[in-house]
Design a protein around this motif. Structure first.
Motif, PDB file in Angstrom:
ATOM      1  N   TYR A 132       0.839  -1.120   0.109  1.00 60.46           N
ATOM      2  CA  TYR A 132      -0.005  -0.121   0.023  1.00 60.46           C
ATOM      3  C   TYR A 132       0.714   1.074  -0.016  1.00 60.46           C
ATOM      4  O   TYR A 132       0.557   2.236  -0.695  1.00 60.46           O
ATOM      5  CB  TYR A 132      -0.804   0.043   1.177  1.00 60.46           C
ATOM      6  CG  TYR A 132      -1.704   1.325   1.363  1.00 60.46           C
ATOM      7  CD1 TYR A 132      -2.930   1.339   0.607  1.00 60.46           C
ATOM      8  CD2 TYR A 132      -1.325   2.307   2.071  1.00 60.46           C
ATOM      9  CE1 TYR A 132      -3.760   2.518   0.603  1.00 60.46           C
ATOM     10  CE2 TYR A 132      -2.196   3.443   2.175  1.00 60.46           C
ATOM     11  CZ  TYR A 132      -3.284   3.658   1.230  1.00 60.46           C
ATOM     12  OH  TYR A 132      -4.184   4.727   1.343  1.00 60.46           O
TER      13      TYR A 132
ATOM     14  N   GLY B  21       4.149   9.223  -3.043  1.00 60.52           N
ATOM     15  CA  GLY B  21       4.464   9.718  -4.433  1.00 60.52           C
ATOM     16  C   GLY B  21       3.190   9.973  -5.359  1.00 60.52           C
ATOM     17  O   GLY B  21       3.437  10.575  -6.552  1.00 60.52           O
ATOM     18  N   SER B  22       2.169   9.359  -4.942  1.00 61.59           N
ATOM     19  CA  SER B  22       0.806   9.527  -5.678  1.00 61.59           C
ATOM     20  C   SER B  22       0.111  11.085  -5.735  1.00 61.59           C
ATOM     21  O   SER B  22       0.492  11.613  -4.613  1.00 61.59           O
ATOM     22  CB  SER B  22       0.083   8.417  -5.337  1.00 61.59           C
ATOM     23  OG  SER B  22      -0.457   8.748  -4.075  1.00 61.59           O
ATOM     24  N   PRO B  23      -0.605  11.221  -6.610  1.00 61.18           N
ATOM     25  CA  PRO B  23      -1.324  12.406  -6.370  1.00 61.18           C
ATOM     26  C   PRO B  23      -2.173  12.561  -5.011  1.00 61.18           C
ATOM     27  O   PRO B  23      -2.172  13.629  -4.456  1.00 61.18           O
ATOM     28  CB  PRO B  23      -2.127  12.496  -7.791  1.00 61.18           C
ATOM     29  CG  PRO B  23      -1.676  11.699  -8.712  1.00 61.18           C
ATOM     30  CD  PRO B  23      -0.795  10.487  -7.866  1.00 61.18           C
ATOM     31  N   GLU B  24      -2.681  11.424  -4.833  1.00 60.10           N
ATOM     32  CA  GLU B  24      -3.434  11.554  -3.399  1.00 60.10           C
ATOM     33  C   GLU B  24      -2.693  11.800  -2.225  1.00 60.10           C
ATOM     34  O   GLU B  24      -3.052  12.706  -1.521  1.00 60.10           O
ATOM     35  CB  GLU B  24      -4.055  10.152  -2.920  1.00 60.10           C
ATOM     36  CG  GLU B  24      -4.831  10.003  -2.090  1.00 60.10           C
ATOM     37  CD  GLU B  24      -5.465   8.679  -1.628  1.00 60.10           C
ATOM     38  OE1 GLU B  24      -6.498   8.520  -0.871  1.00 60.10           O
ATOM     39  OE2 GLU B  24      -5.212   7.759  -2.501  1.00 60.10           O
TER      40      GLU B  24
ATOM     41  N   THR C  66       0.244  13.524  -2.062  1.00 54.01           N
ATOM     42  CA  THR C  66       0.582  14.940  -2.468  1.00 54.01           C
ATOM     43  C   THR C  66      -0.708  16.093  -2.051  1.00 54.01           C
ATOM     44  O   THR C  66      -0.434  16.886  -1.401  1.00 54.01           O
ATOM     45  CB  THR C  66       0.921  15.345  -3.850  1.00 54.01           C
ATOM     46  OG1 THR C  66       1.985  14.590  -4.330  1.00 54.01           O
ATOM     47  CG2 THR C  66       1.216  16.702  -4.272  1.00 54.01           C
TER      48      THR C  66
ATOM     49  N   MET D 182       2.826   2.040  -3.318  1.00 52.52           N
ATOM     50  CA  MET D 182       1.688   2.509  -4.211  1.00 52.52           C
ATOM     51  C   MET D 182       1.524   4.081  -3.773  1.00 52.52           C
ATOM     52  O   MET D 182       0.917   4.962  -4.758  1.00 52.52           O
ATOM     53  CB  MET D 182       0.501   1.791  -4.558  1.00 52.52           C
ATOM     54  CG  MET D 182       0.794   0.371  -4.871  1.00 52.52           C
ATOM     55  SD  MET D 182      -0.345  -0.615  -4.978  1.00 52.52           S
ATOM     56  CE  MET D 182      -1.642   0.197  -6.213  1.00 52.52           C
ATOM     57  N   PHE D 183       1.171   4.232  -2.721  1.00 56.29           N
ATOM     58  CA  PHE D 183       0.469   5.498  -2.226  1.00 56.29           C
ATOM     59  C   PHE D 183       1.652   6.633  -2.144  1.00 56.29           C
ATOM     60  O   PHE D 183       1.258   7.739  -2.815  1.00 56.29           O
ATOM     61  CB  PHE D 183       0.117   5.217  -0.742  1.00 56.29           C
ATOM     62  CG  PHE D 183      -0.264   6.623   0.063  1.00 56.29           C
ATOM     63  CD1 PHE D 183      -1.625   7.108  -0.480  1.00 56.29           C
ATOM     64  CD2 PHE D 183       0.379   7.219   0.907  1.00 56.29           C
ATOM     65  CE1 PHE D 183      -2.130   8.315  -0.051  1.00 56.29           C
ATOM     66  CE2 PHE D 183      -0.269   8.527   1.471  1.00 56.29           C
ATOM     67  CZ  PHE D 183      -1.353   8.822   1.144  1.00 56.29           C
TER      68      PHE D 183
END
Length: 535
Positions: free
Chosen positions: A200, A206-209, A211, A203-204
């Motif tokens: 998790y 560095g993601s837009p979410e 940020t 994947m999480f």
């Protein structure tokens, strides 16, 4: 984050955790009923008492203090130092695993290999599983501090379901494997759990979410031990947050004692041999049945609202030095939580007394419903009430006590640990396995007294009186008393050797009494009902 937002997310975390605990307990409940028909009581006793105690002791001693310290205060902190501190759980876990595994292998009574095969492999596997689970501790704390509800639900659900499927498959196909079955299942459980958290965050981050949420950790590499870049020349001051480290040490001393109090009966069974492995198996089965409803509600509430109180109120400050709006909200939530768990505990105590024998007879037949099984479950129903109140009062005090108060409480816990072990030993000799439950009731009663004393003094200089949550309405109390009397008479008249029609009458009597109790509860505890519905 505003206190109201924290409350909303905490309530969702508690309810999701409660659903998880339902799953865990139902799976354990069904798994025990299933394995009773394929495996011996002795094998179940060794797995559920001896080996599970090894695993829980290693994990608890290695991480509990770190969790308490690192979840205190705001989520806005230097997370690099906090993550560095959390990684220390792994070498600590290796240390405890090696020491305790040697004790389990060489100092404790070894089960008969013809009855419980592969005991040595089981000890190694359960010790190793504790170390594997600790590898995911930084991820777990980071997720808990930021209230990642769905992650916890998915990770723990997948790991439990995987463990259950493998256990059932191996029990059916290879029942002669003995402890190999439960060793492989335990290793699968912790591996799936850790991998869910790792995948998790990979994947999480560095993601837009991430940020968008301004998540304090930007890269996966930041989840590994590292120095703080701007102060890398001073090793001891930059590797960990020493305020958190000192608080961790205080909680570690307390956690050592709390583990003895929490698992005291299993330590007495394991080290003093007051019960044989078969009786230990029956005790654990009844213990799981008794805690089926209690644990899946009280433990998630304690864990989740510890985070709430730690975020809303500042540790070590008096009630006058806190923000008064936050104090009012915390006092109101504490009062309603106390009322909630008290009513759940009273309901289980009242109805558990009259339906213990019937539940055991349906679940495990005469092997459980005869002998001390019903008395054990009746006492456990009373113990649930103590568990209910202690969980909430202790989670509040743990979230608010300063380091000096924690250290003083450690001395109280030390004395209580010694008294508890002595009482457990003597009561077990006098009353058998029922003595364990009576000793636990005494233990919880003392801890409740300490926590309520702290809460009373904490709010003494304010207008808030959250301990009033421990006082149910007179009308509801009267209904509880009438229900206890009616269901007790019903058990004498209709349960449990008079056929299924008599049993149905007994069940119907309990259902009517329970319905009357719930209706009275909805009419008299309107403030609590509104809180549960809104949160």
């Amino acid at each position: 984050m505003a206190a109201q937002d924290v409350l909303g997310q905490t309530a969702r975390l508690a309810s999701s955790s409660a659903l998880l605990q339902v799953l865990f307990r139902v799976v354990t409940f069904g798994l025990n009923a299933f394995t009773l028909r394929y495996l011996s009581r002795e094998l179940i006793g060794v797995v559920n008492v001896r080996l599970t105690l090894l695993y829980s002791t290693v994990v608890f001693l290695a991480r509990e203090a770190f969790r308490r310290a690192c979840l205190s205060g705001s989520a806005k902190r230097n997370w690099t130092k906090t993550i560095n501190l959390l990684w220390l759980t792994v070498p600590l876990g290796v240390f405890w695993s090696l020491i305790l595994s040697l004790v389990w292998l060489h100092l404790l009574e070894v089960p008969d290999p013809s009855v419980v095969p592969h005991y040595q492999a089981g000890v190694v596997a359960f010790g190793l599983s504790a170390i594997i689970e600790l590898l995911g501790e930084p991820f777990w704390v980071l997720a808990q501090a930021h209230l990642f509800v769905r992650l916890k639900v998915v990770a723990e659900s997948l790991s439990v379901v995987s463990k259950c499927i493998l256990t059932v498959t191996l029990v059916i196909l290879y029942p002669h494997w003995g402890l190999y079955i439960f060793s492989l299942a335990q290793l699968l459980y912790v591996s799936v759990l850790v991998m869910c958290y790792v995948i998790y965050f990979v994947m999480f981050l560095g993601s837009p979410e991430a940020t968008k949420k301004s998540f304090p950790v930007a890269r996966v590499k930041a989840l590994l031990p590292s120095f703080v870049e701007d102060e890398a020349m001073v090793f001891l001051q930059t590797f960990v947050n020493w305020k958190e480290a000192r608080l961790t040490w205080s909680f570690f001393k307390q956690s050592f004692l709390k583990q003895i109090l929490t698992e005291g009966e299993r330590y007495v069974m394991t080290f003093l041999n007051v019960l044989n492995f078969g009786d230990q198996g029956v005790y654990d089965i009844v213990n799981n049945l008794g805690s089926l409803v209690a644990r899946f509600l009280f433990l998630p509430i304690e864990e989740s609202f510890y985070v709430f109180f730690a975020k809303v109120l500042e540790r070590g400050k008096t009630v006058k030095d806190q923000k008064q709006d936050d104090v009012a909200m915390a006092a109101n939530v504490l009062e309603l939580l106390l009322k909630l768990v008290l009513l759940i505990g009273l309901t289980i105590t009242v109805f558990g007394y009259a339906y213990s024998q019937l539940a055991l007879d349906i679940y495990g037949g005469s092997m459980l419903s005869s002998g001390t099984g019903p008395d054990l479950l009746r006492c456990y129903s009373l113990y649930v009430l103590f568990l209910a109140v202690n969980g909430v009062t202790e989670c509040f005090t743990s979230a608010l006590m300063c380091k000096e108060e924690v250290d003083r409480y450690n001395f109280v816990m030390l004395a209580l640990s010694f008294i508890f072990l002595c009482i457990s030993y003597f009561l077990t000799h006098w009353y058998g396995s029922v003595g364990f439950i009576l000793a636990n009731c005494f233990n919880m009663g003392i801890r409740i007294a300490h926590s309520t004393h702290y809460i009373y003094h904490y709010f003494r200089e304010s207008t808030h009186r959250p301990l009033s949550g421990l006082l149910p309405s007179p009308a509801l109390l009267l209904v509880y008393i009438l229900s206890a009397v009616l269901t007790a008479f019903s058990e004498v008249l209709f349960c449990c050797d008079k056929g299924w029609m008599a049993r149905l009458i007994h069940i119907s009597t309990g259902a009517l009494c329970l319905a009357a109790t719930l209706v009275t509860m909805f009419c008299t505890e309107t403030k609590l009902i509104h809180f549960v519905r809104s949160q």
